[in-house]
Write a protein that holds these residues in place. Structure first.
Motif, PDB file in Angstrom:
ATOM      1  N   THR A  22      -1.019  -6.762   8.154  1.00  0.00           N
ATOM      2  CA  THR A  22      -0.767  -7.674   9.335  1.00  0.00           C
ATOM      3  C   THR A  22      -1.290  -6.862  10.721  1.00  0.00           C
ATOM      4  O   THR A  22      -1.993  -7.578  11.408  1.00  0.00           O
ATOM      5  CB  THR A  22       0.427  -7.976   9.517  1.00  0.00           C
ATOM      6  OG1 THR A  22       1.080  -8.798   8.282  1.00  0.00           O
ATOM      7  CG2 THR A  22       0.656  -9.226  10.537  1.00  0.00           C
ATOM      8  N   ARG A 449      -4.617 -11.078   4.416  1.00  0.00           N
ATOM      9  CA  ARG A 449      -3.383 -11.125   4.771  1.00  0.00           C
ATOM     10  C   ARG A 449      -2.276 -10.760   3.716  1.00  0.00           C
ATOM     11  O   ARG A 449      -2.715 -10.522   2.492  1.00  0.00           O
ATOM     12  CB  ARG A 449      -2.909 -12.810   5.086  1.00  0.00           C
ATOM     13  CG  ARG A 449      -3.896 -13.196   6.113  1.00  0.00           C
ATOM     14  CD  ARG A 449      -3.161 -14.677   6.635  1.00  0.00           C
ATOM     15  NE  ARG A 449      -3.911 -15.388   7.592  1.00  0.00           N
ATOM     16  CZ  ARG A 449      -4.881 -16.140   6.972  1.00  0.00           C
ATOM     17  NH1 ARG A 449      -5.009 -16.458   5.771  1.00  0.00           N
ATOM     18  NH2 ARG A 449      -5.660 -16.722   8.095  1.00  0.00           N
ATOM     19  N   GLU A 450      -1.190 -10.405   3.888  1.00  0.00           N
ATOM     20  CA  GLU A 450      -0.270 -10.119   3.239  1.00  0.00           C
ATOM     21  C   GLU A 450       0.725 -11.344   2.752  1.00  0.00           C
ATOM     22  O   GLU A 450       0.790 -12.139   3.564  1.00  0.00           O
ATOM     23  CB  GLU A 450       0.949  -8.865   3.826  1.00  0.00           C
ATOM     24  CG  GLU A 450       0.326  -7.691   4.294  1.00  0.00           C
ATOM     25  CD  GLU A 450       1.248  -7.046   4.853  1.00  0.00           C
ATOM     26  OE1 GLU A 450       1.844  -6.020   4.462  1.00  0.00           O
ATOM     27  OE2 GLU A 450       1.473  -7.019   6.191  1.00  0.00           O
ATOM     28  N   ARG A 451       0.656 -11.472   1.621  1.00  0.00           N
ATOM     29  CA  ARG A 451       1.363 -12.683   0.910  1.00  0.00           C
ATOM     30  C   ARG A 451       2.973 -12.664   1.485  1.00  0.00           C
ATOM     31  O   ARG A 451       3.153 -13.948   1.582  1.00  0.00           O
ATOM     32  CB  ARG A 451       1.264 -12.683  -0.502  1.00  0.00           C
ATOM     33  CG  ARG A 451       1.602 -13.964  -1.332  1.00  0.00           C
ATOM     34  CD  ARG A 451       1.533 -13.872  -2.663  1.00  0.00           C
ATOM     35  NE  ARG A 451       0.030 -13.938  -2.893  1.00  0.00           N
ATOM     36  CZ  ARG A 451      -0.668 -13.843  -4.047  1.00  0.00           C
ATOM     37  NH1 ARG A 451       0.137 -13.881  -5.214  1.00  0.00           N
ATOM     38  NH2 ARG A 451      -2.025 -13.899  -3.942  1.00  0.00           N
ATOM     39  N   SER A 452       3.500 -11.614   1.421  1.00  0.00           N
ATOM     40  CA  SER A 452       4.885 -11.888   1.909  1.00  0.00           C
ATOM     41  C   SER A 452       5.140 -10.710   3.148  1.00  0.00           C
ATOM     42  O   SER A 452       5.756  -9.816   2.939  1.00  0.00           O
ATOM     43  CB  SER A 452       5.796 -11.372   0.574  1.00  0.00           C
ATOM     44  OG  SER A 452       5.452 -10.319   0.030  1.00  0.00           O
ATOM     45  N   ARG A 490      -8.676 -19.313   4.428  1.00  0.00           N
ATOM     46  CA  ARG A 490      -9.083 -19.477   2.891  1.00  0.00           C
ATOM     47  C   ARG A 490      -9.219 -17.908   2.472  1.00  0.00           C
ATOM     48  O   ARG A 490      -9.576 -17.602   1.416  1.00  0.00           O
ATOM     49  CB  ARG A 490     -10.002 -20.143   2.261  1.00  0.00           C
ATOM     50  CG  ARG A 490      -9.732 -21.577   2.569  1.00  0.00           C
ATOM     51  CD  ARG A 490     -10.876 -22.614   2.349  1.00  0.00           C
ATOM     52  NE  ARG A 490     -11.965 -22.415   3.431  1.00  0.00           N
ATOM     53  CZ  ARG A 490     -12.968 -22.996   3.768  1.00  0.00           C
ATOM     54  NH1 ARG A 490     -13.369 -23.878   2.724  1.00  0.00           N
ATOM     55  NH2 ARG A 490     -13.738 -22.984   4.856  1.00  0.00           N
ATOM     56  N   SER A 492      -8.762 -14.171   1.037  1.00  0.00           N
ATOM     57  CA  SER A 492      -7.838 -13.599   0.136  1.00  0.00           C
ATOM     58  C   SER A 492      -6.966 -13.073   0.587  1.00  0.00           C
ATOM     59  O   SER A 492      -6.721 -12.302   1.704  1.00  0.00           O
ATOM     60  CB  SER A 492      -8.607 -12.521  -0.940  1.00  0.00           C
ATOM     61  OG  SER A 492      -9.115 -11.625  -0.018  1.00  0.00           O
ATOM     62  N   ARG A 493      -5.572 -12.877  -0.048  1.00  0.00           N
ATOM     63  CA  ARG A 493      -4.532 -12.229   0.366  1.00  0.00           C
ATOM     64  C   ARG A 493      -4.167 -11.241  -0.641  1.00  0.00           C
ATOM     65  O   ARG A 493      -4.566 -11.025  -1.849  1.00  0.00           O
ATOM     66  CB  ARG A 493      -3.416 -13.449   0.156  1.00  0.00           C
ATOM     67  CG  ARG A 493      -3.445 -14.337   1.185  1.00  0.00           C
ATOM     68  CD  ARG A 493      -2.179 -15.557   0.890  1.00  0.00           C
ATOM     69  NE  ARG A 493      -2.498 -16.643   1.769  1.00  0.00           N
ATOM     70  CZ  ARG A 493      -1.869 -16.973   2.808  1.00  0.00           C
ATOM     71  NH1 ARG A 493      -1.221 -15.963   3.464  1.00  0.00           N
ATOM     72  NH2 ARG A 493      -2.110 -18.129   3.552  1.00  0.00           N
ATOM     73  N   GLN A 494      -3.538 -10.260   0.117  1.00  0.00           N
ATOM     74  CA  GLN A 494      -3.026  -9.122  -0.702  1.00  0.00           C
ATOM     75  C   GLN A 494      -1.928  -9.494  -1.813  1.00  0.00           C
ATOM     76  O   GLN A 494      -0.917 -10.174  -1.514  1.00  0.00           O
ATOM     77  CB  GLN A 494      -2.517  -7.950   0.299  1.00  0.00           C
ATOM     78  CG  GLN A 494      -2.190  -6.722  -0.592  1.00  0.00           C
ATOM     79  CD  GLN A 494      -1.387  -5.743   0.461  1.00  0.00           C
ATOM     80  OE1 GLN A 494      -0.620  -6.393   1.348  1.00  0.00           O
ATOM     81  NE2 GLN A 494      -1.084  -4.597   0.330  1.00  0.00           N
ATOM     82  N   ALA A 495      -2.116  -8.894  -3.027  1.00  0.00           N
ATOM     83  CA  ALA A 495      -1.181  -9.029  -4.107  1.00  0.00           C
ATOM     84  C   ALA A 495       0.069  -8.642  -3.590  1.00  0.00           C
ATOM     85  O   ALA A 495       0.279  -7.483  -2.977  1.00  0.00           O
ATOM     86  CB  ALA A 495      -1.587  -8.282  -5.342  1.00  0.00           C
ATOM     87  N   ALA A 496       1.097  -9.307  -4.160  1.00  0.00           N
ATOM     88  CA  ALA A 496       2.518  -8.970  -3.770  1.00  0.00           C
ATOM     89  C   ALA A 496       3.037  -7.797  -4.405  1.00  0.00           C
ATOM     90  O   ALA A 496       2.670  -7.412  -5.312  1.00  0.00           O
ATOM     91  CB  ALA A 496       3.432 -10.054  -4.213  1.00  0.00           C
TER      92      ALA A 496
END
Length: 496
Positions: A22, A449-452, A490, A492-496
């Motif tokens: 982030t 982005r970070e997913r969480s 849209r 891609s997000r980083q895997a948790a």
């Protein structure tokens, strides 16, 4: 090793890196906007910092003269020589009082079309050495490029935005650099040249950034008070709160020239002159319309630069009741010298019956700053504003300006400013290389982005505070946040 053990081992690392992407994402957006402007600011700022050394090299035949044993000609004689070299409708507006043996005398004239020209005269022989356009000389172009990209008000706002976003870039950059896990202080502060590829560029970027962060912050904070939008609002706030200027310098005092009494039958027949230039009634071709405007302040005068503290100080004026004889320039220069200011100042000349002589003494040491208003008829000092009269805000800005321009402690200050400026340009270069090496095809290449992501309430509060203090930046912060959520939503997000 069991799965549970692996999860427990990985948890601290995941926690340590929480929010990293982030911060990286905001750092990326800030740098994407700031870096092109930062390169321009670095180059133009470094050049302007060395103005005292550069200008004599650019214009040696105009600025430099051979010192002689014979005394210099009087100021009035030199002004008359300069005036003879200009068109008849040109008005003398500023005299640069240098009083240096190897420098020419400089006088600034305003032409009929509004352009200003500097005329250079040999102080020993009276020979006119040449002229330069005030607005088009190299250092003035460099200064305007530094302040407003030569684009007027839009460029000024862009540069102000770039300065504000630099604060975001610095804050997120320091947070990204902050040592994590087993990183030692040496690894964080000393470049690791043994690394290869993008890892080396990343390390160089991080280490350079942390060493330059304080200098970059100082540049931003000392430059913003001079900006066109926020700087003017900040000055107005300092005015209303009265911690930024001496009492009366912002208004409230009846500062006016005292017109000598004249018999009514002589008023219409007396031929007046200001520094040898005839001045008649308000329909005179030589009268400055600007100088007759009510509410005129120091920033409106034809002075190269004035102390920040007195930029909004109202210029005294007198009632226009006839044609009178003003004091010659030489008398005024002698009067100023008797007050302790002998050289290195700019003297704005009165170009109308309502005008006064205005001295702007802006030396390297802020404690020596002086602004004087002198009655053009009697030589009386209407107001003498000194550093000791400043409020706390103006004192801080004065010191910041002197340091920002590389003037406060001589050549060492110039070298320090140049090192910081060019280092920031190097940061832009290393950041660009890092982006180039990791960019995906047909994509901006912003970090995912970070997913969480954690709440990061402190960072969000800081951004909101910046947006409140700098409203123009607040609007763009909101725009970037909305664009990130919609246009780049849209990604891609980083895997948790």
């Amino acid at each position: 090793m069991s799965t549970t053990t692996v999860q427990r081992t990985a948890a601290p690392a995941s926690s340590a890196n929480a929010g990293y992407r982030t911060l990286w994402r905001w750092h990326f957006y800030a740098a994407l906007f700031v870096m092109p402007f930062l390169v321009i600011l670095a180059i133009t700022g470094t050049l302007y910092c060395f103005q005292p050394q550069i200008e004599p090299l650019l214009y040696p035949h105009r600025l430099i003269v051979e010192p002689q044993a014979t005394p210099m000609l009087t100021r009035d004689t030199l002004l008359a020589k300069a005036r003879a070299a200009m068109p008849a409708d040109a008005a003398a507006v500023t005299a640069v009082i240098a009083q240096v043996p190897d420098r020419s005398a400089e006088f600034i004239f305003r032409l009929a079309d509004g352009d200003k020209q500097s005329v250079y005269v040999n102080p020993y022989s009276g020979k006119v050495l040449g002229t330069l356009s005030v607005e088009h000389r190299f250092m003035q172009v460099d200064r305007m490029l530094h302040r407003k990209l030569l684009l007027g008000k839009p460029g000024e706002l862009l540069m102000e935005l770039a300065a504000c976003w630099t604060l975001v870039m610095i804050g997120t950059g320091v947070a990204l650099w902050w040592p994590r896990e087993k990183t030692t202080a040496r690894d964080a502060l000393v470049p690791r040249f043994a690394l290869k590829g993008r890892a080396l560029w990343k390390n160089l970027h991080a280490v350079m950034g942390i060493w330059l962060a304080l200098g970059a912050l100082a540049f931003v904070l000392t430059g913003l008070p001079w900006s066109g939008s926020w700087g003017k609002q900040f000055k107005a706030l300092a005015t209303s709160a009265n911690p930024g200027a001496p009492a009366g310098s912002w208004g409230g005092l009846p500062l006016r020239s005292t017109l000598p009494r004249m018999h009514a039958d002589n008023v219409g027949d007396t031929q007046a002159s200001t520094q040898g230039q005839p001045i008649h009634h308000r329909d005179s071709a030589h009268e400055s319309k600007m100088e007759s405007m009510p509410g005129m302040v120091m920033d409106d005068l034809p002075l190269p630069i004035t102390p920040w503290a007195v930029g909004n100080a109202p210029v005294p004026a007198s009632a226009d009741t006839g044609v009178l004889q003003a004091l010659p320039l030489g008398r005024v220069v002698a009067r100023v010298a008797s007050l302790g200011v002998t050289r290195g100042y700019n003297l704005a000349l009165p170009t109308s019956l309502s005008g006064v002589y205005t001295v702007s003494y802006f030396p390297d040491d802020p404690k020596q700053e002086r602004t004087l208003y002198i009655d053009q008829y009697s030589g009386a000092v209407l107001k003498d504003i000194r550093y000791g009269d400043y409020g706390a805000v103006s004192k801080a800005v004065s010191y910041g300006t002197s340091l920002h321009m590389g003037r406060y402690f001589g050549v060492a200050n110039q070298i320090l400013c140049a090192a910081i400026s060019l280092g920031l340009a190097g940061m832009a270069a290393t950041g660009c290389v890092m982006w180039w090496k990791r960019r995906p095809q047909r994509s901006l290449g912003a970090p995912a982005r970070e997913r969480s992501a954690p709440p990061m309430r402190g960072w969000k509060s800081g951004l909101v505070l910046l947006g409140i203090v700098f409203p123009l930046m607040g609007a763009t912060l909101l725009a970037v946040w909305l664009a990130d959520r919609t246009i780049f939503g849209r990604a891609s997000r980083q895997a948790a």
